[in-house]
Write an enzyme that holds these catalytic residues in place. Structure first.
Site, mmCIF file in Angstrom:
data_model
loop_
_atom_site.group_PDB
_atom_site.id
_atom_site.type_symbol
_atom_site.label_atom_id
_atom_site.label_comp_id
_atom_site.label_asym_id
_atom_site.label_seq_id
_atom_site.Cartn_x
_atom_site.Cartn_y
_atom_site.Cartn_z
ATOM 1 N N GLU A 189 22.825 -1.449 -20.173
ATOM 2 C CA GLU A 189 22.806 0.030 -19.993
ATOM 3 C C GLU A 189 23.408 0.993 -20.192
ATOM 4 O OE1 GLU A 189 21.704 3.366 -19.972
ATOM 5 O OE2 GLU A 189 21.882 2.987 -18.035
ATOM 6 N N ASP A 240 22.478 -4.476 -15.224
ATOM 7 C CA ASP A 240 24.270 -4.006 -15.724
ATOM 8 C C ASP A 240 24.191 -3.160 -13.939
ATOM 9 O OD1 ASP A 240 23.227 -1.678 -16.996
ATOM 10 O OD2 ASP A 240 25.038 -1.679 -17.560
HETATM 11 NI NI NI Z 1 20.213 3.381 -14.427
#
Ligand code: NI
Length: 388
Positions: A138, A81
């Site tokens: 994340e 991401d």
């Molecule tokens: Ni990172």
């Protein structure tokens, strides 16, 4: 430094994938394009199994070694991401999507692990099985936790798991790691202060929540300076202070928001307890009422000593002792690979990104010259740990 010529030959192709990911950043769990490309490539490489939709949009590729199915399964993880930042570069591969950018190098992590998957699927020169793990979200969405909750570790019988993150300021080709905590627990708090509104000219008729809030912000700094063991880390940052509507009104209420970062559970418990006591006690002292909402976020990322030592040995063998810092200082950022390390032993390593803009900076770019080192390290961890 010893990089396999077959890996060096992959560099331009992998860098091309990386720049394509960079130009098309996606946020959180909405990494549909990226995950789709990852799954397609893993199938093209001849992975024995490719599974999409683990942890919503995560992808897992399974590569059996020379002995076929069975043997030890080792997990290698990358995050996919991007961040909600407007890119400020003039790179040919700069983000094509306004307000979104790969400012943390997850484009590089994804490409690097794809490169390792291609190399391992071609060579098959290892004993057990490698699981390449591509996770969404994340950056705040706990995609790593979502994958673990979705049965990632049990479904493929993963025995150990490793994660790698680029780090600006560390030379390319260098690796930094440490046993124990390497990234912090990242908690959030909201303190709501209820005072009594009044005309700004008659403070004696009200209870000013701005003054109460100001005292709380200052007093919270005593957690680090007066409550914590001076040799143990805690950061308390109040990052938002909202109150009021006009210059001549003492508002009724105020709201403070911030984050607490710690490396050990004892410090986390202490910080939560003291933050609550300081907020409620300070408000009471001024005749106001404070309520505290404290939400525990990602836990600390804690490297397992044995697996960290194994990774250090492998990295030193590949790149030389001078290129490996085995006792790097922990960072107070959060990282949701922590959930994978709670589920299985393993280690989280930093790979040098050279002299670039910092992580989450609008001028940041992943350094493609780090790709061969990362692919080589992934391949060697896979070979060595599946044979353990
Ligand atoms: Ni990172």
């Amino acid at each position: 430094m010893s990089i396999d010529p077959r890996i060096l030959a992959l560099q331009e192709e992998v860098a091309g994938w990386r720049r394509d990911f960079h130009a098309h950043p996606e946020l959180g769990y909405e990494v549909h394009r990226t995950a789709g490309i990852v799954a397609t490539k893993l199938r093209e490489f001849g992975c024995d199994e490719v599974t999409e939709g683990i942890g919503k949009t995560g992808v897992v590729g399974i590569i059996h070694g020379k002995n076929g199915p069975g043997g030890r399964v080792v997990g290698l993880r990358a995050d996919m991401d991007a961040l909600p930042i407007e890119e400020e570069t003039n790179l040919p591969h700069r983000s094509k999507i306004s307000g979104k950018m790969h400012a943390c190098g997850h484009d590089g992590h994804t490409a690097m692990l794809l490169g390792a998957a291609k190399h391992l699927a071609e060579t098959r020169d290892f004993a057990g099985t490698v699981a390449v793990i591509f996770q969404p979200a994340e950056e705040g969405g706990a995609g790593g936790k979502a994958m673990v909750d979705d049965g990632l570790m049990d479904r493929w019988n993963i025995r150990e798991v490793y994660g790698m993150h680029n780090m600006p300021g560390i030379p390319t080709g260098h690796i930094a790691v440490r046993p124990g905590p390497i990234m912090a627990a990242a908690d959030q708090f909201v303190i709501r202060i209820e005072g009594r509104g009044a005309h700004a000219a008659t403070p004696h008729l009200g209870v000013d929540p701005v003054v109460v809030g100001a005292h709380i912000v200052a007093a919270l700094q005593s957690i680090a300076s007066r409550n914590a063991d001076p040799l143990k880390a805690v950061v308390v940052s109040t990052t938002m202070f909202h109150a009021g509507t006009a210059f001549n009104i003492i508002p009724q209420r105020a709201e403070l928001t911030g984050t607490v970062r710690t490396l050990e559970l004892g410090m986390r418990d202490l910080a939560e307890k003291r933050l609550t006591e300081i907020a409620t006690g300070t408000a009471k002292m001024f005749g106001a009422v404070a309520t505290v909402e404290y939400e525990r976020g990602y836990p600390a990322t804690i490297n397992h000593p044995r697996e960290t030592a194994e990774a250090v040995t492998i990295a030193k063998r590949l790149f030389g002792s001078a290129a490996v810092d085995a006792e790097v200082a922990p960072m107070m950022g959060g990282e949701d690979f922590s959930y994978m390390l709670e589920a299985r032993p393993g280690a989280y390593l930093f790979i040098g990104n050279g002299d670039t803009a910092g992580l989450h900076h609008p001028a940041y770019d992943f350094n493609d010259s780090a790709l061969p080192h990362g692919i080589q390290l992934w391949a060697e961890i896979a070979r060595s740990r599946t044979a353990a």
